[in-house]
Enzyme design. Structure first.
Site, short mmCIF file in Angstrom:
data_model
loop_
_atom_site.label_atom_id
_atom_site.label_comp_id
_atom_site.label_asym_id
_atom_site.label_seq_id
_atom_site.Cartn_x
_atom_site.Cartn_y
_atom_site.Cartn_z
N ASP A 181 0.82 -1.22 0.00
CA ASP A 181 0.00 0.00 0.00
C ASP A 181 0.85 1.27 0.00
OD1 ASP A 181 -2.42 1.34 -0.08
OD2 ASP A 181 -2.61 1.42 2.11
N ASN B 226 -10.73 -3.26 -5.37
CA ASN B 226 -9.98 -2.29 -6.19
C ASN B 226 -10.57 -2.07 -7.58
OD1 ASN B 226 -6.77 -3.25 -4.72
ND2 ASN B 226 -8.04 -1.48 -4.23
C1 IPE Z 1 -5.35 -2.75 0.06
O1 IPE Z 1 -5.03 -1.43 -0.24
C2 IPE Z 1 -5.36 -3.56 -1.19
C3 IPE Z 1 -4.06 -3.72 -1.83
C4 IPE Z 1 -2.92 -3.23 -1.44
C5 IPE Z 1 -4.08 -4.54 -3.02
P1 IPE Z 1 -6.16 -0.35 -0.49
O2 IPE Z 1 -5.48 0.95 -0.69
O3 IPE Z 1 -7.08 -0.80 -1.56
O4 IPE Z 1 -6.96 -0.39 0.90
P2 IPE Z 1 -7.88 0.67 1.60
O5 IPE Z 1 -8.87 1.14 0.58
O6 IPE Z 1 -7.00 1.79 2.06
O7 IPE Z 1 -8.49 -0.06 2.75
C1 IPE Z 2 -1.63 0.02 -3.36
O1 IPE Z 2 -1.37 1.38 -3.45
C2 IPE Z 2 -1.84 -0.61 -4.71
C3 IPE Z 2 -3.23 -1.07 -4.95
C4 IPE Z 2 -4.18 -1.05 -4.06
C5 IPE Z 2 -3.52 -1.58 -6.28
P1 IPE Z 2 -2.55 2.43 -3.51
O2 IPE Z 2 -2.92 2.65 -4.92
O3 IPE Z 2 -3.66 2.01 -2.62
O4 IPE Z 2 -1.84 3.70 -2.93
P2 IPE Z 2 -2.48 4.79 -1.96
O5 IPE Z 2 -2.96 4.05 -0.75
O6 IPE Z 2 -3.59 5.44 -2.69
O7 IPE Z 2 -1.34 5.70 -1.66
MG MG Z 3 -4.13 2.35 -0.66
#
Ligand code: IPE
Ligand code: IPE
Ligand code: MG
Length: 247
Positions: free
Chosen positions: A27, A75
Site C-alpha cells: 500500500d 480495487n
Molecule cells: C489494500 O489497499 C489492497 C491492496 C494493497 C491490493 P487499499 O489501498 O485498496 O486499501 P484501503 O482502501 O486503504 O483499505
Molecule cells: C496500493 O497502493 C496498490 C493497490 C491497491 C492496487 P494504492 O494505490 O492504494 O496507494 P495509496 O494508498 O492510494 O497511496
Molecule cells: Mg491504498
C-alpha cells in the site's frame, strides 16, 4: 480436490527467528507518486519494481513464502484508467517473471479469483503456475482479484459441492477447510506487514492471519527497502507469540 495442508499449527512457531511466511499489503503507491507530482500509475510501476527486490531479498534471507496483496476484489471500484494500468503492469510483470523465475528459483502462485481477470492474464497465471510446479524452494504468492471473504465463501461452496457428491464425509475440521483455500499446503503467515500508514486488514488473508504478528509502518510501499524489512523482522523477533497459552 485440494491438496493436503501442511499448516503451521498454533503453538508451533518457526524456530529460526526468520519468519517462514511473510505477508505484505502493498500500500501507498498512489501517495508515493502524488508526493513527486507524478500520476498514481507511476506509483504502481515503482511498487511493482520494489516487489521484485523484496521478493529476492526474502528468498536470500531464508523466508519460505512471501504473500503480497497486489489487487483486491474492491480495487475494481477505482477509476477505469487506473485499473487498466495496473492490469497492464501485472501483465508485464508476469511476462518478465516467466522468463526469469527458473533462473532465479522463485516459484510464483496467484491467489484470487483468476476467472475475473482478462484471458491474457489468465494465460500468464497458468504458465507461472506450471513453471512453479516444476521445482521446490522459495515461493511468492501474488494476491490478485483477491478478497479474504470471497476466498472463504468460495471454499465453503466447493466444500459443499464435494460433500453433496460424497467426495468428503464426516465432520468438517479446520484443517480440512484450509485445504479449500488458495493457501492450501502453505503455513500461515508469521508476520504481516502493512506499509503506507493505514492500520487495517482491508480484506486480506482473514482466515490465515489468526495468529500472525502485525507490523505497521508509515513508509510507503515503493520506499520500503530491505532495511525496512530487516526492521520489521527485528520487531517480530521481539514479540512473544503465545498462541493462547501461558508461558
Ligand atoms: C489494500 O489497499 C489492497 C491492496 C494493497 C491490493 P487499499 O489501498 O485498496 O486499501 P484501503 O482502501 O486503504 O483499505
Ligand atoms: C496500493 O497502493 C496498490 C493497490 C491497491 C492496487 P494504492 O494505490 O492504494 O496507494 P495509496 O494508498 O492510494 O497511496
Ligand atoms: Mg491504498
Amino acid at each position: 480436490m485440494a491438496e493436503e495442508r501442511n499448516n503451521n499449527k498454533a503453538g508451533e512457531p518457526e524456530q529460526s527467528g526468520i519468519p517462514r511466511h511473510i505477508a505484505i499489503i502493498l500500500d501507498g503507491n498512489g501517495r508515493w507518486a502524488k508526493k513527486r507530482g507524478l500520476p498514481r500509475t507511476a506509483g504502481h510501476a515503482a511498487g511493482s519494481e520494489n516487489f521484485r527486490k523484496i521478493a529476492t531479498y526474502c528468498r536470500d534471507i531464508g523466508v519460505e513464502y512471501l504473500t503480497v496483496y497486489a489487487f483486491s476484489t474492491e480495487n475494481w471500484q477505482r477509476p477505469e484508467d487506473e485499473v487498466r494500468t495496473i492490469m497492464k503492469l501485472l501483465e508485464r510483470y508476469l511476462n518478465e517473471a516467466i522468463s526469469t523465475m527458473e533462473r532465479d528459483h522463485i516459484r510464483m502462485k496467484v491467489f484470487g479469483d483468476v476467472s475475473g481477470l482478462s484471458p491474457k492474464l489468465q494465460k500468464l497465471v497458468a504458465k507461472t503456475n506450471e513453471i512453479s510446479s516444476r521445482y521446490e524452494g522459495f515461493q511468492a504468492n501474488i494476491c490478485l482479484n483477491y478478497g479474504g471473504r470471497n476466498e472463504i465463501v468460495s471454499a465453503a461452496r466447493r466444500y459443499a459441492e464435494d460433500y453433496a457428491a460424497g467426495r468428503v464425509t464426516g465432520e468438517l475440521t479446520e484443517e480440512q477447510f484450509g485445504n479449500y483455500l488458495y493457501s492450501a499446503g502453505i503455513s500461515d503467515p508469521d508476520l504481516l506487514i502493512r506499509p503506507g500508514g493505514e492500520q487495517r486488514i482491508s480484506n486480506f488473508l482473514l482466515w490465515q492471519c489468526a495468529y500472525s504478528e502485525f507490523y505497521f509502518t508509515d513508509v510507503l510501499w515503493p520506499d520500503f527497502t530491505s532495511a525496512e524489512l530487516d526492521k520489521a523482522i527485528a520487531e517480530y523477533q521481539r514479540r512473544d507469540r503465545r498462541f493462547g497459552k501461558v508461558k
